[in-house]
Design an enzyme around this catalytic site. Structure first.
Site, PDB file in Angstrom:
ATOM      1  N   GLY A  40      30.676  33.671  32.316  1.00  0.00           N
ATOM      2  CA  GLY A  40      30.320  33.055  31.036  1.00  0.00           C
ATOM      3  C   GLY A  40      28.897  32.523  31.084  1.00  0.00           C
ATOM      4  O   GLY A  40      28.061  32.993  31.856  1.00  0.00           O
ATOM      5  N   GLY A  41      28.659  31.508  30.268  1.00  0.00           N
ATOM      6  CA  GLY A  41      27.319  30.929  30.183  1.00  0.00           C
ATOM      7  C   GLY A  41      26.833  30.380  31.510  1.00  0.00           C
ATOM      8  O   GLY A  41      25.631  30.190  31.716  1.00  0.00           O
TER       9      GLY A  41
ATOM     10  N   GLY B 147      -3.180  55.480  34.147  1.00  0.00           N
ATOM     11  CA  GLY B 147      -3.036  54.059  33.824  1.00  0.00           C
ATOM     12  C   GLY B 147      -2.442  53.289  34.988  1.00  0.00           C
ATOM     13  O   GLY B 147      -2.729  52.107  35.190  1.00  0.00           O
ATOM     14  N   ALA B 148      -1.622  53.978  35.787  1.00  0.00           N
ATOM     15  CA  ALA B 148      -0.978  53.303  36.917  1.00  0.00           C
ATOM     16  C   ALA B 148      -2.023  52.843  37.938  1.00  0.00           C
ATOM     17  O   ALA B 148      -1.838  51.842  38.616  1.00  0.00           O
ATOM     18  CB  ALA B 148       0.044  54.230  37.561  1.00  0.00           C
TER      19      ALA B 148
HETATM   20  C1  HXC Z   1      39.439  23.622  35.101  1.00  0.00           C
HETATM   21  C2  HXC Z   1      39.922  25.297  36.576  1.00  0.00           C
HETATM   22  C3  HXC Z   1      39.011  26.149  35.936  1.00  0.00           C
HETATM   23  C4  HXC Z   1      38.306  25.636  34.828  1.00  0.00           C
HETATM   24  C5  HXC Z   1      39.887  27.221  37.562  1.00  0.00           C
HETATM   25  N1  HXC Z   1      40.452  26.010  37.576  1.00  0.00           N
HETATM   26  N2  HXC Z   1      39.014  27.337  36.566  1.00  0.00           N
HETATM   27  N3  HXC Z   1      40.133  24.047  36.154  1.00  0.00           N
HETATM   28  N4  HXC Z   1      38.554  24.370  34.448  1.00  0.00           N
HETATM   29  N5  HXC Z   1      37.414  26.375  34.193  1.00  0.00           N
HETATM   30  C6  HXC Z   1      41.440  25.507  38.511  1.00  0.00           C
HETATM   31  C7  HXC Z   1      42.789  26.160  38.377  1.00  0.00           C
HETATM   32  O1  HXC Z   1      43.545  25.494  37.417  1.00  0.00           O
HETATM   33  C8  HXC Z   1      43.350  25.977  39.765  1.00  0.00           C
HETATM   34  O2  HXC Z   1      43.821  24.666  39.912  1.00  0.00           O
HETATM   35  C9  HXC Z   1      42.143  26.108  40.650  1.00  0.00           C
HETATM   36  O3  HXC Z   1      41.005  25.847  39.813  1.00  0.00           O
HETATM   37  C10 HXC Z   1      41.950  27.472  41.252  1.00  0.00           C
HETATM   38  O4  HXC Z   1      42.088  28.427  40.211  1.00  0.00           O
HETATM   39  P1  HXC Z   1      43.008  29.719  40.373  1.00  0.00           P
HETATM   40  O5  HXC Z   1      43.119  30.301  39.015  1.00  0.00           O
HETATM   41  O6  HXC Z   1      44.266  29.357  41.090  1.00  0.00           O
HETATM   42  O7  HXC Z   1      42.114  30.593  41.333  1.00  0.00           O
HETATM   43  P2  HXC Z   1      41.890  32.150  41.335  1.00  0.00           P
HETATM   44  O8  HXC Z   1      43.197  32.856  41.215  1.00  0.00           O
HETATM   45  O9  HXC Z   1      41.036  32.439  42.524  1.00  0.00           O
HETATM   46  O10 HXC Z   1      41.057  32.461  40.006  1.00  0.00           O
HETATM   47  C11 HXC Z   1      39.780  31.968  39.835  1.00  0.00           C
HETATM   48  C12 HXC Z   1      39.298  32.192  38.375  1.00  0.00           C
HETATM   49  C13 HXC Z   1      40.339  31.619  37.397  1.00  0.00           C
HETATM   50  C14 HXC Z   1      39.105  33.691  38.143  1.00  0.00           C
HETATM   51  C15 HXC Z   1      37.919  31.519  38.266  1.00  0.00           C
HETATM   52  O11 HXC Z   1      40.669  30.304  37.813  1.00  0.00           O
HETATM   53  C16 HXC Z   1      39.840  31.568  35.992  1.00  0.00           C
HETATM   54  O12 HXC Z   1      39.849  32.575  35.302  1.00  0.00           O
HETATM   55  N6  HXC Z   1      39.433  30.374  35.560  1.00  0.00           N
HETATM   56  C17 HXC Z   1      38.979  30.165  34.204  1.00  0.00           C
HETATM   57  C18 HXC Z   1      37.665  30.810  34.001  1.00  0.00           C
HETATM   58  C19 HXC Z   1      37.112  30.512  32.647  1.00  0.00           C
HETATM   59  O13 HXC Z   1      37.539  31.112  31.668  1.00  0.00           O
HETATM   60  N7  HXC Z   1      36.216  29.522  32.582  1.00  0.00           N
HETATM   61  C20 HXC Z   1      35.589  29.148  31.393  1.00  0.00           C
HETATM   62  C21 HXC Z   1      34.482  30.188  31.176  1.00  0.00           C
HETATM   63  S1  HXC Z   1      33.505  29.802  29.824  1.00  0.00           S
HETATM   64  P3  HXC Z   1      44.989  24.271  40.902  1.00  0.00           P
HETATM   65  O14 HXC Z   1      45.253  22.828  40.633  1.00  0.00           O
HETATM   66  O15 HXC Z   1      46.131  25.171  40.580  1.00  0.00           O
HETATM   67  O16 HXC Z   1      44.462  24.508  42.280  1.00  0.00           O
HETATM   68  C22 HXC Z   1      32.301  28.949  30.484  1.00  0.00           C
HETATM   69  C23 HXC Z   1      31.315  28.522  29.490  1.00  0.00           C
HETATM   70  C24 HXC Z   1      30.075  28.060  30.128  1.00  0.00           C
HETATM   71  O17 HXC Z   1      32.225  28.679  31.622  1.00  0.00           O
HETATM   72  C25 HXC Z   1      29.099  27.880  29.014  1.00  0.00           C
HETATM   73  C26 HXC Z   1      27.765  27.494  29.511  1.00  0.00           C
HETATM   74  C27 HXC Z   1      26.788  27.547  28.426  1.00  0.00           C
END
Ligand code: HXC
Length: 511
Positions: free
Chosen positions: A172-173, A407-408
């Site tokens: 993402g971002g 040109g290069a």
């Molecule tokens: C809070 C999160 C989290 C998040 C993971 N966790 N991502 N908690 N916010 N964004 C937590 C899980 O709940 C879990 O907690 C632990 O971290 C590990 O995650 P798992 O899913 O068990 O690990 P894994 O299977 O390795 O998967 C990793 C992952 C997945 C692919 C990153 O967790 C995931 O898809 N997370 C969400 C990603 C996402 O959509 N993020 C937002 C993107 S948008 P526990 O307690 O069970 O250990 C964004 C916008 C930014 O980031 C904008 C900037 C401008």
């Protein structure tokens, strides 16, 4: 009232809790995935026992979704400072064992604080990214945190070196903070970066692609050009970052660090006499020339897998770091195209921003012809490299090894765009274009043998460096074997170079 012993016990308990992060079970899962923890990575990165942690006791302030009862000291990012080869650096490492390393308001504040400190003290910042992105429980506060980090990245750009290592997910971002920094390191098989993941892509475009294929280390190092380095594992990534830092000054007001040189500065190498083939159409690897010339044959290549028709990287000459830009005839005859132009342009600007002299090796048949390049904007992208070289005020030393066509020739740090010393090997060919192309245009209806004669005649007239030397566009024609000392002499001559561009807010590089 608490006794002194109680107070010390509490201090020890809190520290232990902070260092345990998300707990042993999550650490074990992390290790099982072939990854090191945030603290282990910092240990590998810094000189032993130099790390000083800042904000170890910070926790998030979220009260939604039961988060008020779920606080972990440090809140998922380890921040602080330490040393690499005795030089100060700042570091933050996202801790995936704590809420998936996700970015909360508090977590972002820690990163912003350490980045500001790095800028104030004039030392590099290294970010070790391993995060699930925005802390889902915090919503817009997390987005605001990201934007605050982006803002500091831009303010710090060109002031202190900023380096990102992607050690796990970065989606993402969140990808835009690393993208704003100077260099991105990725780890094979365990790191990935993308703006939208495979699931969203499948829904929107029906394309099926794996995480690795979409945004793994090899994808970003060889296809997209987003990343600059690939490491086999976490430990190697940290070793490579240490080496990279060794070439860089701490900030834009300093010169890069000089190392004692034990390699003879007069060293001549007979091998250099024959690396460039007599046949102008025969390829050779420019890296062989670079590695023969530089101190201890040590060339630290940047983006080695992307746009291989141009080679960029760091090395030392007489102990002083230099940035090297070199057309590589081993790949697509060393032609300039969109990717090689943008790759080299950004590197030239980095070196210029951080007072690293530029050594340019030229063997270029021109710009790549074709509709793909024209529609893709080769005019605009090629102009980036031209702009970057022309704008650079660091010492610029150029060595033409063979072709410098069209040109290069102008673009590749020619005398005309401000190079300080321009050398050519006797094998240099400085002309508007290659002999075959020139004859095809000048004489349309020749017999085969007349054509061969015309090509020979053109070669005799133009396929050498002496016309350019006669005009002062080449300062000296040199023997290949004396390249090392000649480049060192030129660098020494330029040591006190002082040149400035006209005052302006900023230029308008064709982006
Ligand atoms: C809070 C999160 C989290 C998040 C993971 N966790 N991502 N908690 N916010 N964004 C937590 C899980 O709940 C879990 O907690 C632990 O971290 C590990 O995650 P798992 O899913 O068990 O690990 P894994 O299977 O390795 O998967 C990793 C992952 C997945 C692919 C990153 O967790 C995931 O898809 N997370 C969400 C990603 C996402 O959509 N993020 C937002 C993107 S948008 P526990 O307690 O069970 O250990 C964004 C916008 C930014 O980031 C904008 C900037 C401008």
């Amino acid at each position: 009232m608490l006794t002194l012993e109680d107070k010390i016990k509490k201090f020890e308990e809190l520290n232990k809790a902070a260092e345990e992060g998300g707990g042993q079970a999550r650490i074990d899962k992390h290790h099982a995935a072939g990854k090191k923890t945030a603290r282990e990575r910092i240990n590998d990165l810094l000189d032993p026992e130099t790390f000083v942690e800042v904000d170890k006791m910070v926790t998030h302030r979220s009260t939604d979704f039961g988060m008020e009862k779920n606080k972990i000291l440090g809140d998922g990012v380890v921040c602080g400072y330490g040393k690499i080869d005795g030089r100060l650096v700042y570091v933050f490492a996202q801790d995936f064992t704590v809420f998936g390393g996700s970015l909360s308001r508090a977590n972002a504040d820690k990163i912003v604080k350490i980045t500001k400190l790095a800028m104030k003290m004039g030392a590099p910042i290294i970010g070790l990214n391993d995060s699930g992105g925005a802390r889902i429980q915090e919503g817009v506060q997390s987005l605001a945190g990201y934007a605050d980090i982006f803002y500091q990245n831009v303010r710090g750009s060109g002031v202190i070196p900023q380096i990102s290592a992607i050690m796990g997910p970065c989606a993402g971002g969140a990808v835009y903070s690393p993208a704003l920094t100077d260099f991105i390191m990725m780890v094979k098989d365990t790191s990935y970066m993308f703006v939208t993941g495979p699931d969203v892509i499948k829904t929107v475009t029906h394309e099926e692609v794996s995480k690795e294929e979409l945004g793994g280390a090899l994808t970003h190092n060889s296809k997209s050009g987003v990343a600059h380095f690939t490491a086999d594992n976490d430990e190697q990534a940290m070793m490579m970052l240490r080496e990279l830092i060794g070439f860089l000054p701490s900030n834009n007001m300093e010169d890069p660090p000089v190392k004692p040189c034990t390699d003879n500065i007069h060293r001549e190498d007979e091998k250099l006499q024959t690396i460039v083939p007599a046949d102008p159409n025969k390829p050779y690897d420019i890296k062989e020339i670079i590695e023969t010339i530089v101190d201890d044959h040590n060339f630290f290549e940047v983006m080695p897998l992307y746009a291989q028709n141009i080679t960029i990287g760091f090395a030392r000459l007489a102990g002083k770091p230099v940035g090297i830009v070199a057309n590589n005839p081993a790949n697509m005859a060393g032609v300039l195209d969109i990717n090689s132009s943008t790759k080299a342009a950004r590197f030239v600007r980095f070196c210029d921003a951080f007072n690293i002299p530029l050594i340019t090796f030229v063997d270029v048949p021109g710009f790549l012809p074709g509709t793909a390049q024209e529609y893709g904007g080769i005019i605009k992208h090629g102009a980036k490299l031209l702009y970057a070289f022309a704008e650079a005020t660091v010492p610029k030393i150029t060595l033409i090894t063979r072709k410098a066509y069209g040109g290069a020739y102008d673009v590749m740090a020619s005398k005309h765009i401000g190079a300080d010393i321009n050398y050519s090997y006797p094998t240099g060919e400085i002309a508007v274009m290659g002999a075959e192309g020139a004859v095809n245009i000048m004489h349309k209806s020749l017999t085969e043998s007349e054509r061969a004669d015309a090509i020979e005649d053109y070669r005799d007239k133009f396929a050498h460096p002496y016309k350019a030397a006669e005009l002062g566009y080449i300062d000296e024609v040199i023997q290949p074997k004396e390249s090392r000392y000649k480049l060192i002499q030129a660098l020494e001559m330029c040591a006190n170079k002082s040149e400035q561009n006209p005052p302006k807010k900023h230029g308008n590089i064709p982006l």
